[in-house]
Design an enzyme around this catalytic site. Structure first.
Site, mmCIF file in Angstrom:
data_model
loop_
_atom_site.group_PDB
_atom_site.id
_atom_site.type_symbol
_atom_site.label_atom_id
_atom_site.label_comp_id
_atom_site.label_asym_id
_atom_site.label_seq_id
_atom_site.Cartn_x
_atom_site.Cartn_y
_atom_site.Cartn_z
ATOM 1 N N VAL A 18 73.784 154.157 116.694
ATOM 2 C CA VAL A 18 73.627 154.740 115.358
ATOM 3 C C VAL A 18 72.176 154.659 114.883
ATOM 4 C CG1 VAL A 18 74.406 154.675 112.958
ATOM 5 C CG2 VAL A 18 76.003 154.135 114.808
ATOM 6 N N GLU A 124 78.874 154.518 103.131
ATOM 7 C CA GLU A 124 79.776 155.605 103.537
ATOM 8 C C GLU A 124 80.100 155.547 105.024
ATOM 9 O OE1 GLU A 124 82.368 157.973 102.896
ATOM 10 O OE2 GLU A 124 80.991 158.357 101.241
ATOM 11 N N GLU A 185 83.809 149.606 122.490
ATOM 12 C CA GLU A 185 82.860 148.572 122.863
ATOM 13 C C GLU A 185 83.283 147.904 124.170
ATOM 14 O OE1 GLU A 185 80.131 148.061 121.222
ATOM 15 O OE2 GLU A 185 80.574 149.273 119.451
ATOM 16 N N ASP A 196 89.558 146.689 113.096
ATOM 17 C CA ASP A 196 88.572 147.614 112.552
ATOM 18 C C ASP A 196 89.213 148.517 111.500
ATOM 19 O OD1 ASP A 196 85.837 149.139 112.895
ATOM 20 O OD2 ASP A 196 87.385 150.681 113.078
ATOM 21 N N LYS A 200 88.476 148.811 107.307
ATOM 22 C CA LYS A 200 88.181 150.072 106.611
ATOM 23 C C LYS A 200 89.170 150.319 105.476
ATOM 24 C CE LYS A 200 86.081 152.078 110.738
ATOM 25 N NZ LYS A 200 86.238 152.998 111.887
#
Length: 416
Positions: A18, A124, A185, A196, A200
């Site tokens: 990223v 975001e 990963e 995960d 979120k």
């Protein structure tokens, strides 16, 4: 002087998938008036496609530099990220992060720091990569009119489930393919165990309903317990299996929230969400259902969300958290779900857990049951998260009106 009147000078932590994507995107968007001044990395020996003098291993060079007014945190170590983010906020620097674990586990402290030091903290990219779901929930949907939020929010598990369904791969083969493609990963535990996704969901709850819930308080499961028998059942019924995070307002105003595998049918918008894509369905009282769709993993999709937050800082944008201040809602376990559960054999089925059993089947390897349970039964994980058991929600999972409970005599007759 407000930050939109300044050049955005960025201190970037992390230059992986990223971070490097953000660097490349910024090279192509000079109109943002934003530049990366310094990048803090962990492994200086790695070759990177950027000038060498841009990098350092000294975090304090970024955190103490008065010329840097924006910290972008894109590392995978939540503990180190907490130090970076809190230090930056205390120093009056705006912060952009994609670290969902950090945010979900420390939101109360981060809220307090934002308010005390009057610094914006945007994230975001932490929820659904390219999908702007946080800002939409924050700005557009009023709590009183928001009936529910349902979504595929983890691209890795969705990619794995797609490959299993379409390519007939087993779980390990599909997982390996996801790792090769960069969607999972090397240690995929957070993804495949549903951690995960629940991180979120914890964040989305704050912006959808104004309730802060630690991820550990939210019932969740991943995809590791799914069996071949379950895939056969799905195919026979015309379903697909997805890992779905959802929150739904109950008639009394409380919120049902969880992350569980679910069968979805062709009438559901999530049915066509495949591979690394994410999809979120927002249901409001008068606008019916609205569907958000986009890539939930990958360099440029996630970098685009980070870039959107950086861009918003030009206008001094920040989350106002109005619902946290005006709404008082809580999670509840007082509701009913229609579930499918499979076990190694007929006598492993704890039929006393069910309010009603509607369907069952068995062969020499597995036994499966479809029925209605009270959600509180899932608080005891010993019967449904044990080895060789799987639990999957039906498409019409929420049961608004409970059918008359079968008698013990009728229940025993089903298994006779």
């Amino acid at each position: 002087m407000s930050i939109q009147q300044k050049q955005l000078n960025i201190g970037l932590f992390g230059f992986g998938v990223v971070g490097s994507g953000l660097y490349k995107v910024l090279q192509q968007t000079p109109s943002l008036n934003a530049q990366i001044n310094k990048v803090c990395i962990k492994h200086p020996e790695k070759k990177r496609e950027a000038p060498g003098d841009l990098f350092t291993t000294n975090a304090e060079l970024l955190l103490q530099d008065e010329n840097i007014n924006v910290i972008v945190e894109l590392i995978d170590d939540a503990e180190a990220a907490y130090h970076i983010v809190t230090t930056a906020l205390k120093a009056g620097k705006a912060v952009v992060s994609a670290n969902k674990k950090l945010i979900a586990e420390h939101l109360p402290e981060l809220l307090a720091l934002q308010e005390k030091h009057n610094t914006p903290f945007l994230y975001e990219a932490a929820c659904c990569a390219s999908i702007p779901v946080v800002r939409n929930l924050e700005e557009y949907y009023d709590n009183d009119l928001l009936a529910g939020v349902t979504g595929i929010v983890n691209g890795s598990t969705n990619y794995i489930l797609t490959r299993i369904a379409e390519d007939k791969l087993d779980f390990q083969q599909a997982l390996l393919q996801a790792q090769i493609e960069g969607f999972a990963e090397s240690d995929p535990t957070l993804d495949i165990e549903g951690i995960d996704a629940v991180n979120k969901l914890s964040i989305l709850l704050a912006h959808a309903y104004g309730t802060i819930e630690h991820p550990s308080a939210i019932i969740h499961s991943g995809i590791t317990q799914l069996q071949e028998h379950d895939a056969i059942f799905a195919k026979e019924k015309g379903y697909k299996i997805k890992l779905v995070a959802q929150a739904r307002k109950q008639p009394n105003g409380d919120i049902a929230a969880f992350v569980l595998p679910q069968f979805v049918d062709q009438g559901c918008q999530l049915y066509g969400v495949g591979n690394e894509y994410n999809g979120v369905v927002i249901e409001s009282g008068f606008a019916d259902k609205q569907f958000f769709y986009g890539k939930g993993a990958g360099s440029f999709p996630t970098a685009s969300a980070v870039l959107s937050d950086v861009s918003a800082l030009r206008y001094d944008y920040r989350y106002e958290y109005k619902k946290l201040r005006t709404q008082k809602v809580k999670l509840t376990t007082d509701f009913y779900l229609r579930v499918y559960v499979s076990f190694e054999g007929l006598f492993h089925v704890p039929h006393e857990r069910f309010e009603r059993i509607e369907e069952w089947s068995s062969n020499d390897k597995r036994c499966s049951v479809v029925g209605i349970i009270h959600f509180s039964q899932l608080l005891d994980k010993g019967w449904w998260k044990k080895k060789n058991a799987s639990l999957i929600l039906l498409p019409d999972a929420f049961v608004d009106r409970l059918p008359e409970k079968v008698t013990k005599k009728e229940d025993e007759a089903v298994f006779a």
